[in-house]
Design a protein around this motif. Structure first.
Motif, PDB file in Angstrom:
ATOM      1  N   ASP B  75      43.487  41.308  46.538  1.00  0.00           N
ATOM      2  CA  ASP B  75      43.035  42.521  47.229  1.00  0.00           C
ATOM      3  C   ASP B  75      43.166  42.391  48.739  1.00  0.00           C
ATOM      4  N   LEU B  78      46.825  43.166  49.424  1.00  0.00           N
ATOM      5  CA  LEU B  78      47.056  44.616  49.414  1.00  0.00           C
ATOM      6  C   LEU B  78      46.487  45.272  50.671  1.00  0.00           C
ATOM      7  N   ALA B  81      48.795  44.742  53.542  1.00  0.00           N
ATOM      8  CA  ALA B  81      49.974  45.619  53.470  1.00  0.00           C
ATOM      9  C   ALA B  81      49.611  47.035  53.915  1.00  0.00           C
ATOM     10  N   ASP B  82      48.446  47.517  53.454  1.00  0.00           N
ATOM     11  CA  ASP B  82      47.966  48.833  53.918  1.00  0.00           C
ATOM     12  C   ASP B  82      47.747  48.815  55.428  1.00  0.00           C
ATOM     13  N   ARG B  85      50.791  48.969  57.746  1.00  0.00           N
ATOM     14  CA  ARG B  85      51.375  50.327  57.802  1.00  0.00           C
ATOM     15  C   ARG B  85      50.710  51.125  58.911  1.00  0.00           C
ATOM     16  N   ALA B 116      52.269  41.233  48.714  1.00  0.00           N
ATOM     17  CA  ALA B 116      51.949  42.628  48.417  1.00  0.00           C
ATOM     18  C   ALA B 116      52.877  43.546  49.189  1.00  0.00           C
ATOM     19  N   ALA B 118      53.061  47.846  50.099  1.00  0.00           N
ATOM     20  CA  ALA B 118      52.526  49.209  49.987  1.00  0.00           C
ATOM     21  C   ALA B 118      53.573  50.178  50.502  1.00  0.00           C
ATOM     22  N   THR B 119      53.866  51.185  49.705  1.00  0.00           N
ATOM     23  CA  THR B 119      54.828  52.224  50.105  1.00  0.00           C
ATOM     24  C   THR B 119      54.138  53.579  50.001  1.00  0.00           C
ATOM     25  N   ARG B 123      51.207  50.868  45.469  1.00  0.00           N
ATOM     26  CA  ARG B 123      50.820  49.566  46.004  1.00  0.00           C
ATOM     27  C   ARG B 123      51.084  48.514  44.934  1.00  0.00           C
ATOM     28  N   HIS B 124      51.644  47.395  45.370  1.00  0.00           N
ATOM     29  CA  HIS B 124      52.098  46.371  44.439  1.00  0.00           C
ATOM     30  C   HIS B 124      51.668  45.001  44.946  1.00  0.00           C
TER      31      HIS B 124
END
Lengths: 163, 163
Positions: B75, B78, B81-82, B85, B116, B118-119, B123-124
């Motif tokens: 987590d 992730l 990655a968020d 952005r 991770a 995130a697009t 989210r991956h």
């Protein structure tokens, strides 16, 4: 070339932590420092401000300065070094900006590089002119900022004798 | 290993820009992307949050999550990655966190890595267990996040067929 381990050792000897602001080197300087076992005690982090607007938003470089001079400028390099000290809360900031090529940028030729280092004791900037391709320009930028950082952290006899 | 150029091309084909949040890779992922000519059209920048507190202050990872789980957590990956952005204003965020070794961290063994991506579409996160030394762990983290990014940007036939 100055070894990344020597820069970390010189900073550690002063009780200083490091942060890195990178443009054309794109993460190479930080990665070179992280390669050294024990780097986490000295290196706090890095900001790769590859897009010019991130130099203002992440490193607090004056937007008017960027608009007037472009990103490849000695005062921008110094402002990046100052900015990363604040962004990552480090004692020392290292910064690189320049034209990797093959195309000119903001009217500057490929191979023009500025490296800067800001410490609690002073601010230092150096111009480097590289005659080479993109990898060569980046490699010289990496070497140049490590050299300057070592000097600014008092890691060389020459520097100590002169100050 | 997925080529950095393929990740840039897959993102560009979607009209997406990239940002990178790095912990154990320390700038390697960003530097690998910057090596590709034309990267500046896609890659906006990167944040190397090597010190754990920078994951909160620069990437807006929840401090309570970091306190409860430590930095090596899916987590957290992730959230990095968020966070990147937002920090670099990119469409896609890539993130790495893990234990490079040789010592354990937060109770996790060396070689435990989370990557991770995130697009705008999802989210991956992927766990990678590496049996190797520090350079090997970092190299696998780099390869792993590039693989995941290519898949998440729809750059592989397997991914396209499955979605």
């Amino acid at each position: 070339m100055t070894a990344p381990a020597d820069v970390l050792a010189a900073a550690a000897a002063r009780g200083w932590t490091l942060g890195v602001a990178e443009s054309l080197t794109g993460g190479m300087v930080s990665a070179a420092l992280v390669d050294v076992p024990g780097a986490s005690a000295v290196l706090r982090g890095a900001v790769v401000a590859y897009a010019t607007d991130l130099k203002a938003s992440l490193l607090d470089v004056d937007a008017g300065l960027l608009a007037a001079r472009g990103a490849v400028d000695p005062d921008v390099a110094l402002a990046m070094a100052d900015g990363v000290r604040r962004a990552v809360r480090s004692d020392v900031g290292l910064a690189t900006t320049g034209v990797a090529g093959p195309d000119p940028q903001d009217g500057h030729p490929p191979g023009l590089v500025y490296v800067a280092v800001a410490t609690p004791e002073g601010r230092h900037v150096r111009r480097i002119d590289v005659d080479g391709d993109r990898p060569a320009v980046r490699a010289r930028a990496l070497a140049g900022v490590l050299d300057l950082a070592l000097e600014a952290c008092g890691g060389t006899p020459q520097w100590r004798a002169a100050h």
